[in-house]
Design a protein around this motif. Sequence first.
Motif, mmCIF file in Angstrom:
data_model
loop_
_atom_site.group_PDB
_atom_site.id
_atom_site.type_symbol
_atom_site.label_atom_id
_atom_site.label_comp_id
_atom_site.label_asym_id
_atom_site.label_seq_id
_atom_site.Cartn_x
_atom_site.Cartn_y
_atom_site.Cartn_z
ATOM 1 N N PHE A 195 -34.621 13.437 0.359
ATOM 2 C CA PHE A 195 -35.726 13.733 -1.309
ATOM 3 C C PHE A 195 -37.064 12.134 -0.932
ATOM 4 C CE2 PHE A 195 -30.971 14.653 -1.937
ATOM 5 C CZ PHE A 195 -31.705 15.837 -2.617
ATOM 6 N N GLN A 196 -37.933 12.275 -1.673
ATOM 7 C CA GLN A 196 -38.453 11.195 -2.359
ATOM 8 C C GLN A 196 -38.011 9.890 -2.998
ATOM 9 O OE1 GLN A 196 -38.353 13.882 -3.655
ATOM 10 N NE2 GLN A 196 -40.423 13.616 -5.712
ATOM 11 N N GLY A 197 -38.306 8.777 -2.767
ATOM 12 C CA GLY A 197 -37.349 7.623 -3.087
ATOM 13 C C GLY A 197 -37.867 7.601 -5.168
ATOM 14 N N THR A 198 -37.197 7.188 -6.257
ATOM 15 C CA THR A 198 -37.378 7.599 -7.763
ATOM 16 C C THR A 198 -37.217 6.648 -8.556
ATOM 17 O OG1 THR A 198 -35.245 9.099 -7.587
ATOM 18 C CG2 THR A 198 -37.687 9.955 -7.657
#
Lengths: 544, 486
Positions: free
Chosen positions: A354-357
């Motif tokens: 995932f991308q960081g959020t």
Amino acid sequence: MAAITFKYADLKGFGLDADILLKELPRLGIDVDDSTDEDITVDISPNRPDLLDFTGFVRAILNFIGKREPKENAYKINKDPLIEIRTTPAVKEARPFIAGIVAKNVNLTGNNLLYFINFTEKLCDTYGRKRKKFAIGLHNLDVISSPLVYDAARDKEFIPLGMNKKMRFEEIIAKHAKGIEYAYTLKDSKSSKYPYLVDAKNNIMSMIPIINSEFTRVTEQTKNLFVDITGISKTGMDQACRLLACSLIDMGAEVYPCIVSYAAKKETTPILDYKDVKVKITEIQRTLGVPVDQDRMIELANRLGHVAAKYGNSLLVRVAPYRVDVLNEQDVIEDIAIAYGYDRIDPLPVLGAFQGTPDDAVEYANKLGRTMVGLGFTEAMNTYLTNEKVNFENMMRPEDADSTVKVSYSKTENMTMLRTNILHELLQNMSESRSERMPLRLFEIGSVFSVKGGKAIEGRSMAFVSEHSRANFSEIKALTESALKHMRIDSYTVEDAHDSAFIEGRCAAVKVKGRVIGHFGELHPKVLESFGLEEPTVAAELEL
Amino acid sequence: MHEYEIEILKLLKGQKSATPSRLEEQLKLGKDSVVWALENLAKSNAVSITRKSTYGIEISKEGKSYLKQFPEESLVKALGNGSMPLEKIMDKIGLIWAKKNGWIEITGKEAKLLKEGALIADGKKEYATRKLINDLGSAKSDALEKLLLSNKEAVQLLSNRNLIKLKERGEITDVSINKSGLTLLEQETGKGIGQLTREIIKSRKWQTDGLRGYDVNAPTEPEYAARLHPMHEILDKIRNIWISMGFMEVTGPVIESAFWDFDALFVPQDHPAREMQDTYFLSNPKTIDIEDLELLGKMREAHEKGWQNEWRDTISKQALLRTHTTATTMRQLRKFALESSGYEPIKLFSVGKVFRNESIDYKHLAELYQSDGIVIGDGLTLAHLMGILKNYYGALGMDVHMKPAYYPFVEPGLDVYYHDERLGKTIELCGSGIIRKEITNAMGTNKTVLAWGAGAERIGLNLMNVDSLTALYNNNMGWLRNRKEL
């Protein structure tokens, strides 16, 4: 963590000097607190009590640098019990368990006795939970006669170690430094009697776990030792027995067992059995993240004091009795990693799916915070812990103890509860900034706390405050409405409200969908006085 | 010259002298503005000002904490009746003052207690410095002035030690225009236009009257920008690094049960860290129900097997203020085990407040910020854990190293440390490791879990270039206005 000091002069006898130690100790996970010309002080982590002893410390370092080869079955005791300890029903209620170790021909000259006493004391302090879980007593074997009796009595008298006259139990508890310090260990006891150990000739050896008797005093010249271990936790006592017996063996003593008889059964102490742990080769590689072959693993296990051998696709590791921290294969794998050297492991990247959020609530607060800065407010960050005086009394608000989160004991007297509002802390900040040029404008966004129906509730709140010679209701109304707009709250109503922190008639509530989400207005002069503020001050606090 | 200054000069020209409050009335200006304009005029020697001095005093935070026990008092108490090797004395401040006060003497490498020091240690004599601070703190105006005059040297020492802050304020009582003021007014009003106005622009009056030049070197009052708190900026920096490394942010409650704070991390129920001395337990609410009974049961089994300790649910239910944000990431681990989506590795981080029951000073705070993280997946190794932490600290400009360390919930465990050039010593930054199988099994996952927890304060101290934790959390407006940019 427990700090312990060793003399370089003693370490040199084993070929260990400052250069070697300062380099190797961190690699072994031992922190050096201090190193002077004469001695070194190290911090021992709670999983390695064996390192609290000089003998155990030297053993570990020599293994680690490859100057000592751990041997299979090195820790053996003689078969014949030399001391018998009988326990009575009376002591069962006070402090039920006892174990004993006999060590003959032990060399306590030089600093050996000092190191060994330090070892027992640190063990009792940490693992023994300040003598409550278990305590250790050292005696001169040559002056006592078996069988011993572990008993409890309301009052007896004997000469405590270091005194020159007899004292009664009650007197020791009330007056003797050790009595005062350790009386608490018997506080939860179901009995009103004090445990003590007495020999066959009716000489009291020790008031347990308070102080030994002068007559069994151990000196540097003592050759033969009897060690008693008493307590409420058999696991803890068993571990202490292992640690003490292994150290005595490594000091060159011959160790003999003791028989302990309880009402229904007999036990032999100490028990020095090895633990066999099977570890898969792949599991080791999978944990370290570096390719190591089986032969190398055996060598690495040796460095941490284990005796390892091949066993199919696994290692069979014999764990010495003093390694009480080893629960299972994970602990052995860590030892192998330490022996391999953390500094030799090349870091690897972790790719993600995932991308960081960021967290939505945190981002919302950040955005609102930037808006407040735009309105000319500087941010404060105060503690959640506060006290009733400033949170309620200074704000002229009544305290509702049932719905306030309170701590049961605080070392800092002005931190007794969690804040129910942020505003009072901003006013404290203002009062510390009195010499600053006006206007003073501060805001904070953070948590506020309450208790509802026995459950703690953590809410989010924003408070802002403005102090200057012309601060008035219109200013705070305009600011609040601007803040609400930026909070994306479009439909709200402003109503007359009563809040004793504000001037009556100059305080308003903000209602959203029929619910009050906060107040704003001109602070009451009495509130200003409580916080030591000299200029008009307007404020608002809104739920987020 | 500012328009207020000109207006004031105009008014003063017509009267012998005036008080600031009279000027406020006549000009319909606030006190701040009038005083500001008068100070400017005084600087350019346009007016003569009569002042009355008033004194004020503020006891600093440090001073307040010292009132309970000065370091020099702790020292003489620690000496008992005898002496102590200098190298054993960590608090050099106490040492310096105890010596200055003649409480101890230093012979060779030892500090030895003197008679005067023994009197203090036994509480038989009151420490004069404490009395002075107390007296100063309670004295009002005139009394304070007398006190300050009669204790000039001692007060100076206190101020040098930063225990008190002296404030002398000269309040303006009377003001009158002088010769150069009249000349200035002549110049200002005589030739050309000063302050531009809407009317002047519209009427183009400036074309006929001309625009006067200003003294560009004339001093101005500072303008302060409102800003976020420095600690907020530091936390955002930390958050942004984790996010850029592909981590998802999570949050959790600061009021926790002992179960999530300790039991779930395999910390034995009788571990010393759980004592009241170190942890803030709550008296309201006293307990928190553990809703996940399945997990409670499994954890209990793991503890009983691993530690062979007696387990009590009542201990698990104790309500407390979390001692680490690992309590939050453990909740997330359980959530993952129950509702795994199948995408891995899962990378999570959390930044939040943690609590320690401490006596507060420049090295210890009761509330601190911590940044915690976990990675859940297969094929994760110690080398990966090192990779993550090296990467993170690298982004903060720190060259870090790893060494073995012990925490009950990880195996293997490792500490991240670095050498601080400025302080000349090695400083630990972060505790980490691979979560023990006893925990992951109880949580219901067979994945490997890398975990770490790091204080945010060390990063803050470095970025702000300060040594004291209390300075980092300062909310004094003066400091917030003048602090350096990160």
